[in-house]
Motif scaffolding. Structure first.
Motif, PDB file in Angstrom:
ATOM      1  N   UNK A 166       0.650  -0.889  -0.020  1.00 53.63           N
ATOM      2  CA  UNK A 166      -0.125  -0.208   0.081  1.00 53.63           C
ATOM      3  C   UNK A 166       0.707   1.657  -0.005  1.00 53.63           C
ATOM      4  N   UNK A 167       1.055   1.618  -1.383  1.00 49.64           N
ATOM      5  CA  UNK A 167       2.445   2.803  -1.417  1.00 49.64           C
ATOM      6  C   UNK A 167       3.834   2.269  -1.172  1.00 49.64           C
ATOM      7  N   UNK A 168       4.625   2.538  -0.205  1.00 45.19           N
ATOM      8  CA  UNK A 168       5.817   2.063  -0.131  1.00 45.19           C
ATOM      9  C   UNK A 168       5.576   1.243   1.465  1.00 45.19           C
ATOM     10  N   UNK A 169       4.545   1.124   1.656  1.00 45.66           N
ATOM     11  CA  UNK A 169       4.004  -0.445   2.876  1.00 45.66           C
ATOM     12  C   UNK A 169       3.790  -1.762   2.491  1.00 45.66           C
ATOM     13  N   UNK A 170       4.528  -2.505   3.172  1.00 42.64           N
ATOM     14  CA  UNK A 170       4.392  -4.018   2.801  1.00 42.64           C
ATOM     15  C   UNK A 170       3.400  -4.381   3.528  1.00 42.64           C
ATOM     16  N   UNK A 171       2.394  -5.498   3.436  1.00 39.31           N
ATOM     17  CA  UNK A 171       1.190  -6.300   3.818  1.00 39.31           C
ATOM     18  C   UNK A 171       2.378  -6.933   5.254  1.00 39.31           C
ATOM     19  N   UNK A 172       2.506  -6.708   6.146  1.00 46.28           N
ATOM     20  CA  UNK A 172       2.747  -8.233   6.657  1.00 46.28           C
ATOM     21  C   UNK A 172       1.600  -8.953   6.991  1.00 46.28           C
ATOM     22  N   UNK A 173       0.770  -8.833   7.343  1.00 47.04           N
ATOM     23  CA  UNK A 173      -0.664  -9.989   7.703  1.00 47.04           C
ATOM     24  C   UNK A 173      -1.561  -9.347   7.415  1.00 47.04           C
ATOM     25  N   UNK A 174      -2.266 -10.293   6.449  1.00 45.80           N
ATOM     26  CA  UNK A 174      -3.463 -10.234   5.649  1.00 45.80           C
ATOM     27  C   UNK A 174      -4.502 -10.302   6.007  1.00 45.80           C
ATOM     28  N   UNK A 175      -6.329  -9.766   6.349  1.00 48.68           N
ATOM     29  CA  UNK A 175      -7.184 -10.287   6.170  1.00 48.68           C
ATOM     30  C   UNK A 175      -7.716 -10.747   7.560  1.00 48.68           C
ATOM     31  N   UNK A 176      -7.486 -10.026   8.092  1.00 51.65           N
ATOM     32  CA  UNK A 176      -7.813 -10.212   9.883  1.00 51.65           C
ATOM     33  C   UNK A 176      -9.106 -10.509   9.421  1.00 51.65           C
ATOM     34  N   UNK A 177      -9.921 -11.634   9.915  1.00 51.22           N
ATOM     35  CA  UNK A 177     -11.355 -11.287   9.707  1.00 51.22           C
ATOM     36  C   UNK A 177     -12.090 -11.044  10.571  1.00 51.22           C
ATOM     37  N   UNK A 178     -13.228  -9.416  10.771  1.00 54.19           N
ATOM     38  CA  UNK A 178     -13.488  -9.413  11.885  1.00 54.19           C
ATOM     39  C   UNK A 178     -15.575  -9.289  11.753  1.00 54.19           C
ATOM     40  N   UNK A 179     -15.960  -9.419  12.392  1.00 47.06           N
ATOM     41  CA  UNK A 179     -17.377  -9.107  12.317  1.00 47.06           C
ATOM     42  C   UNK A 179     -18.078  -8.140  11.069  1.00 47.06           C
ATOM     43  N   UNK A 180     -17.717  -7.223  10.967  1.00 44.71           N
ATOM     44  CA  UNK A 180     -17.935  -5.918  10.436  1.00 44.71           C
ATOM     45  C   UNK A 180     -16.627  -6.035   9.600  1.00 44.71           C
ATOM     46  N   UNK A 181     -16.284  -6.953   9.134  1.00 45.81           N
ATOM     47  CA  UNK A 181     -15.101  -6.199   8.174  1.00 45.81           C
ATOM     48  C   UNK A 181     -13.341  -6.915   8.314  1.00 45.81           C
ATOM     49  N   UNK A 182     -12.462  -6.578   7.844  1.00 48.36           N
ATOM     50  CA  UNK A 182     -11.389  -7.241   7.451  1.00 48.36           C
ATOM     51  C   UNK A 182     -10.697  -5.859   7.364  1.00 48.36           C
ATOM     52  N   UNK A 183      -8.977  -6.153   8.625  1.00 53.26           N
ATOM     53  CA  UNK A 183      -8.081  -5.330   8.798  1.00 53.26           C
ATOM     54  C   UNK A 183      -6.929  -5.882   8.157  1.00 53.26           C
ATOM     55  N   UNK A 184      -5.894  -5.420   7.836  1.00 53.32           N
ATOM     56  CA  UNK A 184      -4.193  -5.704   7.445  1.00 53.32           C
ATOM     57  C   UNK A 184      -2.918  -5.460   7.934  1.00 53.32           C
ATOM     58  N   UNK A 185      -2.326  -5.721   7.949  1.00 51.85           N
ATOM     59  CA  UNK A 185      -1.435  -5.431   9.025  1.00 51.85           C
ATOM     60  C   UNK A 185       0.061  -4.941   7.920  1.00 51.85           C
ATOM     61  N   UNK A 186       0.432  -3.470   8.237  1.00 51.79           N
ATOM     62  CA  UNK A 186       1.310  -2.629   7.620  1.00 51.79           C
ATOM     63  C   UNK A 186       2.542  -2.624   7.948  1.00 51.79           C
TER      64      UNK A 186
END
Length: 1011
Positions: free
Chosen positions: A248-268
């Motif tokens: 995401x721009x120059x930030x690398x995703x190091x953990x993806x698709x953390x699944x939650x009740x109302x969507x997702x988050x990804x760790x950069x």
């Protein structure tokens, strides 16, 4: 991936259905209580999951922005977050400042706007797993950008007066100012204080590099590594060896698709601070300041009522307004920018290719904004200094500098003095519509403003991808594109082509305005261009070889241009004969910055300072009237100036040795329009072509009319010349010559020349005057009974004419050659004796044929016997084809050239059976032309030859109302010693073609007049 997503979504929706049907307090079994335990893959809400992990800073952002309810309960969100450790690095290194101007080193120093940027720019208003991001925006192709929860309001701030662009240009009357306007002056004084301003009224977008999208668009891992500055162990290897990554721009995703009740988050791996737009990145990075000051001369503050209202809903700014910084361009949000901030028309203000400050940039190839962004190749300050102090730009800066000598210390100030229309060429050449097509691996396909390779492999600097990369100091991300910071300046074709001297010269502003009049419409609103000629694009064809002749402003302001529309009136209206003088006038709102004024034209004397200007609206065209170029005096101005420029461009044949340009042996050249240019004096090529003299057809006409105008012998002399060839400069396309008087085409038509010189053309002219009546053509069967409408009848009658005035507007009292078609032609006119000899061999004139019809007419029935009909048809077919065979396509001249042994050229005569135009073999040798006709006879050209004509079809009958020429054909006329025969003659006689009815029928079948 498909199976994984399908399984995940099925499980997710199954769990939701279970929760909704059983309720959170109902225990479905002793082993699995939903009120206490959720499926293993399904966490809590996004907010709850963030609180439960190492994301304290992100949670603070959510809380402070009162967004916790949304992330706790509302579905369909995707968030990209950085851990607290990443935020610690961010606060230690960021160049952000707080409200007091101190560096931000802790969370507590963040302003509300900064908090909004950190959260909303990485928040998507829909729930998507990472691999689905390129697919979910639609549009038929994979995407690389996404709208987020960010708002354009986040870039609004109060800009102090000394933070705003400060244009130091000092235009002067003798400069080609190119429409420079200092839009910021009202706001850059200390007393004004400053303004609230957004960098753009559209929201910044989020950029992502995801494997599937990259594969579809042929972006390599190495491209991303180079652009992101990934080196060493961080570099992303090409192909499968590099594995799959997401940035995401120059930030690398190091953990993806953390699944939650109302969507997702990804760790950069780092905090994403969405960069500003390209213009702002260029302004603030510290190494491209000189280029940025050039770019900001195209910017202006525009009041934005919507932003003002929205901003006031969040912040108390009293009665202040919110402005938007926009770059005046042919493409921006809402379309081309056509008005100044004060809502007045931009006039001739030069436009950038696109607005580099436009967050939601959408390319000219009509791709949705999600699928591509832009790119700019921006020279560093060091590169700019080298270019303008020691390199290819030195002549340019010295031409316009106000502080001399030009030094590193005053370079910035002197760059402001270069006119905007010249700066425009440099900037637009470095602006590229497509990031996808400008990544390093595609460097050989990147084109410059002439559509040549911008980085040709033949240049040792670009012979390999690695060498190409050495041209860059670094790459800078913007939210709407990538800025490649270069260690050199890429010279635009505008600075290397034959246009360059016109662009730079102090005395060629009129021609420059004509050449560049359509530039702002190249990419958008093509059909709205004022001239629709696009000269600058044409003259930047670097594979061509031009001679460009340029009348100076002084010459156009004194000698001007003779008005052929007025001269087309007969002698009784001679008091209306005009010539027009032109002055450059780039006043406010100038649509076409040239004023024209009509003066009385006297054939018998040259223009003088004592000439009086003609009065009335029909005799003046000002530069600022919208639509003024389409009627009246404005249309006359447009006609004369475009006619002039077309006449002053010569495109030389390549590979023709010493005939290639003005240094060869020939004397006659054809201009872009087909109007001949005669090289009277060649001049000394070793001394800048000093002494070169050229004539247009009108100059030859005035010189050659039997000495009638001894006091008006116009001379067009070259005063300066510029070698813009690739041979001398490495990149170029010809020579540019400044003239002290403009050339013009002859005003004489073919009809005028043939009819007024009976000694040479009298008998041939009579044949060209053939005009059979409808009755005669019906009697002989050339017009059938089924032809009844007026239009059909006129078309049929016209087929047997050479001259016509039906459906066209010729000079008063004249006619035009019917089958000419806005092209160039040669007419071979036999001597009077040769035509009379043809009559002796059985050729019939119109008078002979009508006499034959009368003699054979059955008075009772009013018809002709079939045999006589067939013979009469053959006589007419022979006569018309005989004449038309003397009209050849393309213009040729008796000159000091050799065409290599003879070439076949089409005539206007058709073989109906073989469906081909009949040709003449034309052999040019120095000082002569020899023709071989279809009968195998050889005929030579003799004096008079190289007589020039122009068949002009005016836009209305010329009696007082014609204001332009709709189309015209240029013609060279040569006398020949004998006639040309389009077919072999039996027994040397023409009448053998109708010696019997069957012979007549056969002849007409083969040579029937079709058009």
């Amino acid at each position: 991936m498909k199976n994984r997503i399908t399984t995940m979504k099925a499980s997710f929706f199954g769990a939701l259905c279970l929760l909704s049907s059983c309720g959170l307090t109902y225990s479905c079994s002793d082993d699995y209580d939903l009120d206490e335990t959720l499926p293993g893959f399904l966490g809590g809400s996004i907010y709850d999951e963030l609180k439960a992990r190492d994301f304290k800073t992100v949670v603070k952002l959510v809380d402070d922005l009162e967004y916790s309810d949304v992330l706790s309960r509302t579905g369909s969100k995707t968030l990209f977050v950085a851990p607290d450790s990443a935020y610690a690095r961010f606060f230690a290194t960021t160049d952000w400042v707080d409200a007091s101007g101190s560096p931000v080193r802790s969370y507590e120093q963040l302003t509300l706007s900064q908090k909004r940027i950190l959260l909303y720019n990485v928040l998507l208003n829909n729930a998507d797993v990472l691999e689905m991001l390129p697919y979910s925006a639609g549009g038929g192709s994979l995407t690389m950008r996404r709208n987020t929860a960010a708002s354009s309001l986040d870039s609004v701030k109060y800009w102090q007066w000394n933070e705003l662009p400060n244009n130091l240009n000092e235009p002067s009357e003798d400069d080609a100012t190119g429409g420079d306007v200092r839009f910021w002056d009202a706001y850059t004084n200390q007393g004004r204080g400053g303004i609230y301003m957004a960098l753009d009224a559209t929201a910044p977008m989020m950029l992502h590099f995801i494997e599937d999208q990259m594969k579809e668009k042929d972006i390599t891992h190495d491209d991303v590594s180079f652009i992101l500055g990934l080196r060493g162990d961080d570099a992303w290897l090409n192909g499968s060896a590099g594995g799959k990554r997401t940035y995401i721009y120059d930030a690398r995703v190091i953990e993806q698709d953390v699944t939650c009740l109302n969507g997702y988050f990804n760790v950069l791996d780092k905090v994403v601070v969405t960069p500003s737009n390209m213009a702002e990145v260029i302004r603030t990075n510290g190494s491209t300041n000189l280029f940025s000051q050039m770019l900001d001369r195209f910017s202006a503050p525009y009041y934005n009522a919507s932003l003002t209202e929205q901003y006031k809903a969040l912040y108390d700014i009293g009665n202040d307004s919110v402005f938007e910084k926009r770059y005046i361009s042919s493409r921006s949000h809402g379309g081309a920018i056509s008005e100044r901030p004060d809502r007045k028309d931009l006039g001739s203000f030069p436009l950038l290719s696109f607005d580099p400050g436009w967050n939601e940039y959408s390319g000219s190839n009509s791709l949705p904004k999600e699928q591509d962004m832009a790119a700019m190749f921006v020279p560093s300050d060091a590169a700019m200094e080298e270019y303008f102090l020691n390199g290819g730009g030195r002549a340019l800066i010295e031409r316009f500098a106000k502080q001399t000598p030009v030094t590193r210390e005053n370079l910035s100030y002197n760059l402001y003095q270069i006119p905007l229309n010249i700066v425009q060429a440099l900037i637009n050449n470095l602006m590229k519509d497509s990031f996808l097509e400008s990544v390093p691996s595609k460097y050989l396909t990147i084109m410059n403003d002439a559509q040549d390779q911008m980085f040709p492999a033949t240049d040792p600097n670009y012979s390999s991808l690695e060498q190409y990369k050495e041209s860059f100091e670094r790459c800078l991300f913007a939210n709407n594109g990538v800025v490649y910071v270069m260690n050199r300046v890429m010279t635009p074709a505008d600075y290397a082509s034959v246009i360059a001297p016109v662009l730079y010269s102090r005395g060629t502003q009129i021609v420059n305005a004509v050449l560049r009049a359509d530039d702002n419409f190249i990419q958008e609103n093509y059909n709205s261009a004022p001239l629709q000629k696009y000269y600058s694009t044409y003259l930047k064809a670097m594979q061509s070889h031009f001679s460009l002749f340029v009348p100076t402003d002084e010459s156009l302001g004194f000698y001007g241009l003779v008005d052929p529309m007025s001269l087309a009136r007969n002698a009784a209206s001679a008091s209306q004969y005009k010539y027009w003088r032109f002055t450059y006038d780039n006043s406010t709102n100038a649509v076409f910055p040239i004023k024209s004024q009509a003066y009385r034209f006297y054939y018998d004397r040259a223009p003088s300072d004592g000439d009086r200007a003609l009065t009335g609206a029909a005799n003046v065209s000002n530069p600022g009237d919208k639509g003024s170029l389409n009627s009246g005096a404005g249309l006359v101005k447009r006609q004369l100036l475009t006619d002039m420029v077309d006449h002053h461009i010569i495109v030389h044949e390549t590979g023709s040795g010493d005939q290639e340009d003005m240094q060869g042996r020939r004397r006659y050249y054809l201009s872009r329009s087909g109007a001949p240019v005669y090289l009277r004096e060649r001049g000394d090529a070793n001394a800048g072509f000093a002494g070169m003299v050229v004539d247009g057809g009108f100059q030859l006409q005035m010189r050659g009319d039997a000495g009638k105008y001894p006091d008006n012998q116009p001379v067009c002399t070259v005063t300066e010349s510029y070698n813009q060839t690739a041979e001398l400069n490495g990149y170029g396309n010809g020579f540019t010559f400044l003239l002290d008087r403009p050339m013009q085409a002859t005003t004489k038509s073919v009809y005028n020349i043939l009819s007024n010189d009976q000694d040479h053309y009298g008998e041939f002219y009579k044949l060209c005057e053939t005009n059979f009546s409808e009755d005669d053509l019906r009697l002989v069967g050339l017009i059938g009974e089924d032809v009844t409408s007026r239009e059909e009848i006129a078309n049929e009658v016209n087929k047997y004419r050479i001259f016509t005035n039906e459906g066209v507007n010729p000079t008063q009292g004249e006619s035009l050659v019917r089958f000419f078609n806005n092209y160039r032609y040669t007419i071979y006119a036999p001597t009077n004796d040769a035509v009379l000899a043809a009559f002796d061999k059985g050729l019939k004139s119109q008078e002979d044929i009508t006499g034959f019809i009368a003699e054979n007419l059955d008075e009772e029935s009013g018809t002709l016997p079939e045999a006589a009909q067939a013979q009469a048809r053959a006589m007419i077919t022979m006569l018309v084809n005989f004449v038309k065979y003397h009209f050849q396509d393309q213009s040729f001249f008796v000159d000091d050239i050799d065409n290599g042994g003879g070439v076949d050229y089409q005539t206007s005569c058709i073989d109906n059976e073989d469906n081909v135009y009949l040709s003449i073999n034309m052999r040019q040798e120095p000082g002569s032309i020899t023709l071989t006709d279809r009968a195998g006879r050889t005929v030579s050209v003799q004096a008079p030859y190289n007589v020039l004509a122009r068949d002009a079809n005016f836009n209305a009958p010329v009696q007082g109302v014609a204001t332009a020429i709709n189309s015209s054909s240029y013609v060279s006329i040569h006398q020949i010693e004998d006639v040309l025969n389009f077919t072999s003659l039996e027994n040397g006689r023409y009448d053998s073609a109708w010696s019997t009815p069957s012979a007549a029928l056969k002849f007409v079948t083969k040579y029937r007049i079709r058009k």
